[in-house]
Design an enzyme around this catalytic site. Sequence first.
Site, mmCIF file in Angstrom:
data_model
loop_
_atom_site.group_PDB
_atom_site.id
_atom_site.type_symbol
_atom_site.label_atom_id
_atom_site.label_comp_id
_atom_site.label_asym_id
_atom_site.label_seq_id
_atom_site.Cartn_x
_atom_site.Cartn_y
_atom_site.Cartn_z
ATOM 1 N N ARG A 86 0.692 -1.167 -0.133
ATOM 2 C CA ARG A 86 -0.093 0.402 0.113
ATOM 3 C C ARG A 86 0.699 1.278 0.045
ATOM 4 N NH1 ARG A 86 -5.217 1.334 3.670
ATOM 5 N NH2 ARG A 86 -5.152 3.739 3.399
ATOM 6 N N ARG A 95 -5.158 3.405 -3.789
ATOM 7 C CA ARG A 95 -4.398 1.935 -2.828
ATOM 8 C C ARG A 95 -4.637 0.463 -2.984
ATOM 9 N NH1 ARG A 95 -7.771 3.892 1.886
ATOM 10 N NH2 ARG A 95 -7.618 5.670 0.837
ATOM 11 N N ASP A 98 -6.535 -2.266 1.328
ATOM 12 C CA ASP A 98 -7.646 -1.950 2.348
ATOM 13 C C ASP A 98 -8.226 -2.154 2.548
ATOM 14 O OD1 ASP A 98 -8.104 1.335 3.475
ATOM 15 O OD2 ASP A 98 -10.030 0.669 3.534
ATOM 16 N N ASP A 100 -10.060 -2.394 6.310
ATOM 17 C CA ASP A 100 -11.164 -1.427 7.634
ATOM 18 C C ASP A 100 -11.746 -2.707 8.315
ATOM 19 O OD1 ASP A 100 -10.844 0.865 6.737
ATOM 20 O OD2 ASP A 100 -12.012 1.216 5.367
#
Length: 161
Positions: A86, A95, A98, A100
Amino acid sequence: KHLAAEAFLSLGSNIEDRLAHLKEALELLEKDQEILLEKISSVYETAPVGYINQHPFLNVVVKITTSLKPFALLEHLQEIERAGGREREIRWGPRTIDLDILLYNNENINLEHLQIPHPRMFERGFVLIPFYEIEPGYQFSDGKSIVQYIEELTNKEGVQK
Ligand SMILES: Nc1nc2nc(S)n(CCO)c2c(=O)[nH]1
């Protein structure tokens, strides 16, 4: 693997071979001795939000059980982002991958580097729809169902258009 907690993660990629990056991240998650992948949503192609003129993303939501506490889980996810090459130069920039944390058990955490539930998850169709696919009966701590959040988002987007 002693896996005490249940968590939901959102994964997204919007550059190069998006699917390869998603697969690589999922493999690294599964290889992690402290994480067990329980459910993986379908892969959704989604319009980028939060940043203009980006390429469309591929997104999935996964359900895991883990022995890691929230901060340790965050560190493991950041390690996978780094492994995925990244480029952190541009905030919100393109990116490779990612990851989360969306939810961690029923915990509420509100610190500078970690907010759980994810503060933007309820405005993100690319999170809510895959989440619904793997956990349609999820009940949030405010008593609302995932369907209600999708309806709210749909109504809001309807108004905006
Ligand atoms: N469709 C879509 N838009 C996004 N904007 C940001 S930032 N991200 C990264 C997730 O925080 C995404 C994403 O994963 N998918």
